[in-house]
Design a protein around this motif. Structure first.
Motif, PDB file in Angstrom:
ATOM      1  N   UNK A  68      33.184 -33.226  27.290  1.00 23.04           N
ATOM      2  CA  UNK A  68      32.031 -33.165  26.388  1.00 23.04           C
ATOM      3  C   UNK A  68      32.224 -34.140  25.237  1.00 23.04           C
ATOM      4  N   UNK A  69      31.236 -35.003  25.023  1.00 19.46           N
ATOM      5  CA  UNK A  69      31.252 -35.922  23.879  1.00 19.46           C
ATOM      6  C   UNK A  69      30.595 -35.227  22.694  1.00 19.46           C
ATOM      7  N   UNK A  70      31.281 -35.169  21.569  1.00 21.54           N
ATOM      8  CA  UNK A  70      30.772 -34.453  20.398  1.00 21.54           C
ATOM      9  C   UNK A  70      29.518 -35.151  19.884  1.00 21.54           C
ATOM     10  N   UNK A  71      28.484 -34.341  19.623  1.00 26.91           N
ATOM     11  CA  UNK A  71      27.173 -34.876  19.273  1.00 26.91           C
ATOM     12  C   UNK A  71      26.885 -34.688  17.779  1.00 26.91           C
ATOM     13  N   UNK A  72      26.443 -35.773  17.153  1.00 31.14           N
ATOM     14  CA  UNK A  72      26.134 -35.742  15.722  1.00 31.14           C
ATOM     15  C   UNK A  72      24.787 -36.410  15.466  1.00 31.14           C
ATOM     16  N   UNK A  73      24.290 -36.215  14.233  1.00 34.86           N
ATOM     17  CA  UNK A  73      23.003 -36.796  13.862  1.00 34.86           C
ATOM     18  C   UNK A  73      22.958 -37.000  12.347  1.00 34.86           C
ATOM     19  N   UNK A  74      22.352 -38.109  11.942  1.00 37.08           N
ATOM     20  CA  UNK A  74      22.112 -38.342  10.520  1.00 37.08           C
ATOM     21  C   UNK A  74      20.928 -39.293  10.363  1.00 37.08           C
ATOM     22  N   UNK A  75      20.034 -38.937   9.453  1.00 37.54           N
ATOM     23  CA  UNK A  75      18.844 -39.738   9.197  1.00 37.54           C
ATOM     24  C   UNK A  75      18.032 -39.971  10.476  1.00 37.54           C
ATOM     25  N   UNK A  76      17.954 -38.935  11.305  1.00 38.89           N
ATOM     26  CA  UNK A  76      17.172 -39.025  12.530  1.00 38.89           C
ATOM     27  C   UNK A  76      17.838 -39.794  13.652  1.00 38.89           C
ATOM     28  N   UNK A  77      19.065 -40.250  13.450  1.00 41.65           N
ATOM     29  CA  UNK A  77      19.775 -41.016  14.478  1.00 41.65           C
ATOM     30  C   UNK A  77      20.838 -40.143  15.125  1.00 41.65           C
ATOM     31  N   UNK A  78      20.747 -39.992  16.428  1.00 40.41           N
ATOM     32  CA  UNK A  78      21.716 -39.205  17.179  1.00 40.41           C
ATOM     33  C   UNK A  78      22.773 -40.125  17.794  1.00 40.41           C
TER      34      UNK A  78
END
Length: 297
Positions: free
Chosen positions: A204-214
């Motif tokens: 599993x690749x850890x998923x992140x998001x900031x300012x609408x960018x995943x």
């Protein structure tokens, strides 16, 4: 063909599905030796081998695959016809088989199943705990539980839980020995506890998001497991950094046993859904269960 032959064909389908005479015998309620004798007799009558046997597993031959392809839908129709008779009963009944992760079972299913089963004593629910992505069609399950973004488009999905947020945590002692990450990409320099999907084997690749960018970060570390509970245990033991649902680790954060980092990069996403194929009219028991599990904000 005699009635016994039909029973033998069904026994063959169960062995092929389970990939094991031991598991199939338990499912059918017969001894392993009796089941082996049944399959051997079926193969002798048909004049062709249906199963390839090794010391570790059992798998269908080409002839067996063809027989599964032609027989499977027929037995499903028979089961559907029998299930439909429950509509004539005064009280809902029947068995509902669901595959689910351990987390969903503990936090969502069990709290709602407890009063549900008490109210409907003729309904039986079988949970298959599996953190992988089981195929409910090939395994002849009634439904499955997955995160909303993992449900196939051709399935009917009912939301059964709130949004989920995965967060990054480790022990205070670990972060006293390693600098806390400032951005998700800093995790590549940490000893992260990886999760391997039981079904397809990928990490599993850890998923992140900031300012609408995943974006995803492929982390590495000394330990890889295929169960969320073992990840939590490893984190608490100070092995490294983990990425788990907030509800699962919040009590340990509040008690000071764990420290949360990268909070602003961890945003919520659709939670657990019950999903099932639209291949037949749902039984009254199944419809009741869907309404019981349905999430109401």
């Amino acid at each position: 063909m005699s009635r016994e032959n039909y029973n033998d064909l069904y026994a063959f389908l169960v062995v092929a599905e389970k990939g094991s005479f031991t598991r199939a015998a338990a499912e059918l309620g017969v001894s392993q030796s009796a089941l082996s004798h049944t399959i051997r007799g079926l193969e002798e009558r048909l004049g062709i081998r249906l199963l390839a046997r090794t010391t570790r597993s059992v798998s269908p031959t080409e002839a067996g695959e063809r027989l599964i392809h032609s027989l499977g839908p027929c037995f499903e129709e028979i089961q559907s016809g029998l299930s439909s008779l429950n509509e004539l009963r005064d009280t809902p009944s029947g068995t509902i088989r669901i595959t689910t992760s351990g987390l969903a079972a503990d936090t969502i299913l069990m709290p709602k199943l407890t009063p549900f089963l008490a109210e409907y004593p003729d309904i039986q629910v079988e949970l298959k705990i599996d953190d992988g992505l089981s195929d409910i069609v090939t395994e002849r399950l009634d439904a499955g539980v997955r995160l909303g973004e993992q449900v196939a488009k051709d399935m009917i999905a009912t939301r059964i839980g709130p949004d989920i947020r995965l967060i990054v945590v480790a022990t205070p002692d670990y972060f006293s020995r390693h600098p806390e990450p400032v951005t998700p990409h800093d995790l590549t320099r940490h000893n992260c506890i990886n999760f391997r999907f039981p079904t397809h084997g990928g990490l599993y690749a850890w998923e992140f998001e900031q300012d609408g960018r995943e974006f995803n970060v492929q982390v590495s570390g000394q330990l890889i497991v295929n169960n969320s509970q073992q990840i939590l245990t490893a984190i608490l033991n100070g092995i490294g950094v983990g990425f788990l649902p907030e509800d699962m680790v919040r009590p340990h954060i509040d008690s000071g046993r764990l420290v949360q980092v990268l909070d602003e990069w961890c945003l919520p996403f659709p939670g657990f859904h019950l999903y099932y194929p639209n291949r037949r009219q749902a039984s009254p028991a199944f419809s009741l269960l869907v309404e019981t599990l349905r999430y109401r904000d």
